[in-house]
Design a protein around this motif. Structure first.
Motif: not given
Lengths: 155, 155
Positions: A2, A24, B26, B41, B44-45, B48-49, B51-53, B67-68, B73, B146
DNA sequence: CTCCTTTTGTTTATGGTTCAAGTAATCCTA
DNA sequence: TAGGATTACTTGAACCATAAACAAAAGGAG
């Protein structure tokens, strides 16, 4: 493995909430408005800002400011609105470089028809979602962030 | 003539701050990341997600959630990232309908290079803009919004 | 088992945003 | 009173996002 977190856990949660919001929420607002009024959110904002002005007339640059959009974006959008006779354009008499965007009667009808549903949606999603106090804090923080964004663009 | 305000003055100010945020932020995030790291962006998300997994592997549907973004997309973006060898795709062995997105070494290098500048920017624009307490409130309100947006999409 | 439905993801077409360049009017300086 | 700089806006092209149609695998009912 991580990635290191350079934000605390709480800061990171807040940041992710904000990024979730900016990816969103636009879609949610567009969806309601296109479904119920045939307008994108940005188109609605353009018409609404004109409707709220004294006589339904604003300079393009002023309108771009009020709608948080670039002049280029606004120019394209007004062109589309003009084709639907919701807005028309006139070069400004005082300064012939400038052009005025003018809300037509049909345009006014269209925003006024769209507004109640949009406001109800805004209430459902945001205004009625939390206490008045938290909402006020949320607003102040949002304004602080916007100030920083504006600073960034300048300096 | 001015359109009636179905929100109080303070509610309306908060609403406008939020709409300002979703239209301007944005662009601000994209600008920093494309300038400094050649990534949007959203790109990157995605990186990043991954990489964090745990092992740099996530199903497309899980990645879309994190990543919403919509699956469509994400599919387009991963295709572009794949062309740059930042990510690759494999159909999942367990469920052959599913696809795993896998972070390449080059992809990991790229996010890790981009992250410090991005986090610094996040601090400048948001985290350091207000008190810790206000920030926490801001985050909670964001999450509440949200939730409502998610409710809307379902029912 | 077979067929129908659901899940998962891709692809194509459309439309909107942005960026860079272009035009025209005004301002400012010498 | 030129002349160059600046302001205000428009336009065209490239890019990206969205929506709808599509494909393929898995699940589930009879």
């Amino acid at each position: 493995m991580s990635e290191p977190h350079w934000l605390t856990q709480e800061e990171r949660a807040t940041w992710l909430a904000l990024t979730g919001l900016i990816t969103k929420l636009p879609g949610a607002l567009d969806a309601q408005l296109t479904r119920d009024a045939g307008l994108s959110f940005y188109e609605y904002m353009v018409l609404a800002m004109l409707a709220e002005s004294d006589d339904g007339v604003l300079r393009m640059s002023a309108l771009a400011e009020l709608t948080n959009g670039s002049l280029s974006r606004l120019s394209h959008v007004v062109q589309r609105l003009e084709r639907q006779d919701l807005v028309r354009r006139e070069t400004c008499a005082d300064d012939r470089r400038a052009t005025n965007a003018i809300l037509t009667d049909e345009g006014r009808d269209r925003v006024e028809a769209a507004a109640p549903g949009h406001v109800r949606h805004a209430r459902t999603l945001v205004v009625d979602a939390v206490s008045a106090q938290d909402l006020a804090t949320f607003g102040r923080v949002g304004e602080a962030i916007l100030d920083r964004v504006a600073d960034q663009r300048r300096g």
